[in-house]
Design a protein around this motif. Structure first.
Motif, PDB file in Angstrom:
ATOM      1  N   LYS A  71     -30.801  43.321  71.516  1.00  0.00           N
ATOM      2  CA  LYS A  71     -29.725  43.226  72.503  1.00  0.00           C
ATOM      3  C   LYS A  71     -28.358  43.158  71.818  1.00  0.00           C
ATOM      4  CE  LYS A  71     -32.418  41.227  76.267  1.00  0.00           C
ATOM      5  NZ  LYS A  71     -32.622  40.060  77.133  1.00  0.00           N
ATOM      6  N   ASP A 121     -39.096  36.697  71.033  1.00  0.00           N
ATOM      7  CA  ASP A 121     -37.796  36.491  71.666  1.00  0.00           C
ATOM      8  C   ASP A 121     -36.654  36.726  70.677  1.00  0.00           C
ATOM      9  OD1 ASP A 121     -38.830  35.834  74.209  1.00  0.00           O
ATOM     10  OD2 ASP A 121     -39.164  33.762  73.581  1.00  0.00           O
ATOM     11  N   HIS A 160     -41.929  42.568  74.598  1.00  0.00           N
ATOM     12  CA  HIS A 160     -42.328  41.188  74.305  1.00  0.00           C
ATOM     13  C   HIS A 160     -43.855  41.064  74.306  1.00  0.00           C
ATOM     14  CE1 HIS A 160     -42.979  36.882  74.899  1.00  0.00           C
ATOM     15  NE2 HIS A 160     -41.776  36.714  74.364  1.00  0.00           N
ATOM     16  N   GLU A 193     -34.673  45.303  81.489  1.00  0.00           N
ATOM     17  CA  GLU A 193     -35.492  44.090  81.534  1.00  0.00           C
ATOM     18  C   GLU A 193     -36.985  44.422  81.504  1.00  0.00           C
ATOM     19  OE1 GLU A 193     -34.483  41.020  80.940  1.00  0.00           O
ATOM     20  OE2 GLU A 193     -32.543  42.003  80.699  1.00  0.00           O
ATOM     21  N   ALA A 194     -37.384  45.482  82.191  1.00  0.00           N
ATOM     22  CA  ALA A 194     -38.789  45.901  82.153  1.00  0.00           C
ATOM     23  C   ALA A 194     -39.160  46.359  80.748  1.00  0.00           C
ATOM     24  CB  ALA A 194     -39.042  47.021  83.163  1.00  0.00           C
ATOM     25  N   TYR A 202     -37.811  45.317  77.877  1.00  0.00           N
ATOM     26  CA  TYR A 202     -37.913  44.148  77.006  1.00  0.00           C
ATOM     27  C   TYR A 202     -39.142  43.300  77.322  1.00  0.00           C
ATOM     28  CZ  TYR A 202     -33.324  45.169  75.069  1.00  0.00           C
ATOM     29  OH  TYR A 202     -32.263  45.766  74.429  1.00  0.00           O
ATOM     30  N   LYS A 203     -39.527  43.235  78.589  1.00  0.00           N
ATOM     31  CA  LYS A 203     -40.738  42.495  78.961  1.00  0.00           C
ATOM     32  C   LYS A 203     -41.966  43.148  78.336  1.00  0.00           C
ATOM     33  CE  LYS A 203     -43.070  40.563  82.997  1.00  0.00           C
ATOM     34  NZ  LYS A 203     -44.371  41.125  83.188  1.00  0.00           N
ATOM     35  N   ASN A 260     -33.883  50.418  83.487  1.00  0.00           N
ATOM     36  CA  ASN A 260     -34.464  49.103  83.703  1.00  0.00           C
ATOM     37  C   ASN A 260     -34.722  48.413  82.361  1.00  0.00           C
ATOM     38  OD1 ASN A 260     -35.747  46.847  84.628  1.00  0.00           O
ATOM     39  ND2 ASN A 260     -37.221  47.939  85.888  1.00  0.00           N
ATOM     40  N   GLU A 265     -33.712  39.513  70.968  1.00  0.00           N
ATOM     41  CA  GLU A 265     -32.307  39.087  70.934  1.00  0.00           C
ATOM     42  C   GLU A 265     -31.489  39.962  69.980  1.00  0.00           C
ATOM     43  OE1 GLU A 265     -28.975  37.412  72.062  1.00  0.00           O
ATOM     44  OE2 GLU A 265     -30.896  36.949  72.996  1.00  0.00           O
TER      45      GLU A 265
END
Length: 95
Positions: free
Chosen positions: A84, A77, A14, A7-8, A10-11, A5, A81
């Motif tokens: 990624k 952010d 962040h 996205e979790a 990176y959240k 996961n 980036e």
């Protein structure tokens, strides 16, 4: 990083970055990559023209290279980036 996961992951990153620094701020990236010139070069290119200070250190047996990059980033952010982008390099490990 959580491969299941991202996205979790990176959240959460962040949120941690928002709480831990005032932005813009210097950020230290650390990666491990095979000691192949093309792999190290790919990471260098991602940080071209950013004012990054890049430090390379080969492992004892020379099979892997530690890449430490200190660069001034404008916000969380922007930090994510770059993670990624580097994640697209085959075999790279983000620390």
């Amino acid at each position: 990083m959580d491969k299941e996961n991202p996205e979790a992951f990176y959240k959460r990153l962040h949120e941690q970055l928002e709480e831990s620094a005032k932005w813009p701020s210097n950020y230290l990236y650390k990666f491990i990559v095979e000691s192949k010139p093309e792999k190290v070069s790919q990471i260098h290119k991602i940080f071209d023209n950013t004012g990054a200070v890049i430090d390379l250190k080969e492992s004892k047996n020379g099979k892997y290279t530690s890449v430490s990059i200190t660069v001034n980033m404008k916000n969380p952010d922007a930090v994510i980036e770059k993670y990624k982008e580097v994640g697209q390099v085959e075999g790279v490990i983000s620390l």
